[in-house]
Write an enzyme that holds these catalytic residues in place. Structure first.
Site, PDB file in Angstrom:
ATOM      1  N   ASP A  80      43.974  46.090  14.704  1.00 30.81           N
ATOM      2  CA  ASP A  80      43.925  44.866  13.901  1.00 30.81           C
ATOM      3  C   ASP A  80      42.533  44.268  14.047  1.00 30.81           C
ATOM      4  O   ASP A  80      42.202  43.690  15.088  1.00 30.81           O
ATOM      5  CB  ASP A  80      44.973  43.854  14.376  1.00 30.81           C
ATOM      6  CG  ASP A  80      46.397  44.230  13.976  1.00 30.81           C
ATOM      7  OD1 ASP A  80      46.628  45.412  13.646  1.00 30.81           O
ATOM      8  OD2 ASP A  80      47.270  43.344  14.018  1.00 30.81           O
TER       9      ASP A  80
ATOM     10  N   LYS B 153      46.025  41.457   6.772  1.00 35.30           N
ATOM     11  CA  LYS B 153      46.770  40.586   7.683  1.00 35.30           C
ATOM     12  C   LYS B 153      46.285  39.159   7.510  1.00 35.30           C
ATOM     13  O   LYS B 153      45.087  38.916   7.369  1.00 35.30           O
ATOM     14  CB  LYS B 153      46.571  41.081   9.120  1.00 35.30           C
ATOM     15  CG  LYS B 153      47.202  40.219  10.207  1.00 35.30           C
ATOM     16  CD  LYS B 153      46.935  40.837  11.584  1.00 35.30           C
ATOM     17  CE  LYS B 153      47.326  39.905  12.715  1.00 35.30           C
ATOM     18  NZ  LYS B 153      47.057  40.483  14.052  1.00 35.30           N
TER      19      LYS B 153
ATOM     20  N   LYS C 208      50.576  42.101   6.563  1.00 36.53           N
ATOM     21  CA  LYS C 208      51.105  41.577   7.822  1.00 36.53           C
ATOM     22  C   LYS C 208      50.982  40.061   7.838  1.00 36.53           C
ATOM     23  O   LYS C 208      49.891  39.519   7.661  1.00 36.53           O
ATOM     24  CB  LYS C 208      50.367  42.188   9.017  1.00 36.53           C
ATOM     25  CG  LYS C 208      50.854  41.657  10.377  1.00 36.53           C
ATOM     26  CD  LYS C 208      50.186  42.404  11.523  1.00 36.53           C
ATOM     27  CE  LYS C 208      50.518  41.772  12.872  1.00 36.53           C
ATOM     28  NZ  LYS C 208      49.909  42.509  14.004  1.00 36.53           N
TER      29      LYS C 208
END
Length: 220
Positions: free
Chosen positions: A89, A151, A180
């Protein structure tokens, strides 16, 4: 719907200690969450502990500001994967995005994608700091650079995921790229609403309470 398989069970606090990581790992294995998301210093420990389970090890790169160089992010990525990370991430370069230096943003993401090999890359756009147009551009650049997911948030800025942001991100990236939602799910109802809006993963420190239908106070 197996809500547990949407959850990245998360502990990214600076003061995390081994007993807390052990609890995170135990909960993730018990409830069969998608992954644990931990800081890079815990990756090798988690990878060893999760051997033989389906729970992935997720870690963060360029976190939480996104303001390091592409070379630094690429090194972090390679190092994390060597230590056993399955998912990365990363935080994109928010300042470069806001000043319109789009090639630099795309190159930054691509550096991590290339360093990641076949591992999953999620790009944190830090939506709370962006206009809607900037959110759209961030998603487009992430997809162009080869990211697997976009995300919403780090959980360390001014706000977490919102339904409207998840919807916008899903509309922008289409059906093939993951979305996400991080830092906004406080209940099972919240998590289900994010999934309905288009999220395919939920980042939260309260995964156990969420799947048990309990209310969550504070936290990520």
């Amino acid at each position: 719907m197996k809500i547990n398989k949407y959850i990245d069970h998360t502990l990214l606090k600076a003061d995390s200690v081994q007993s807390q990581i052990d609890q995170l790992l135990s909960e993730a294995k018990t409830h069969e969450f998608a992954s644990v998301c931990v800081n890079p210093g815990w990756v090798s420990y988690c990878a060893e502990a999760l051997k033989g389970s389906d729970v992935k090890v997720c870690t963060v790169v360029g976190f939480p500001l996104g303001a390091t160089t592409p070379e630094t992010k690429a090194f972090e990525t390679k190092n994390a994967i060597e230590n056993g990370a399955d998912e990365i991430d990363m935080v994109l370069n928010i300042g470069k995005l806001k000043q319109g230096d789009y090639q630099a943003v795309e190159d930054d993401v691509r550096a991590v994608v290339e360093a990641s090999g076949d591992k999953l890359v999620k790009v944190i756009i830090e939506a709370c700091l962006l206009t809607d147009d900037e959110k759209i551009k961030a998603c487009q650049l992430s997809v162009a650079a080869g990211a697997d997911f976009v995300k919403t948030s780090t959980g360390f800025s001014t706000g977490g995921a919102t339904i409207s942001d998840v919807k916008l991100m899903r509309q922008t990236v289409g059906p093939e790229i993951g979305v996400k939602a991080a830092g906004g799910a406080r209940s099972l109802e919240d998590a289900l609403a994010f999934i309905e809006a288009g999220a395919t993963r939920i980042g939260t420190s309260a995964g156990v309470k969420i799947i048990n239908g309990e209310a969550v106070k504070g936290g990520y």
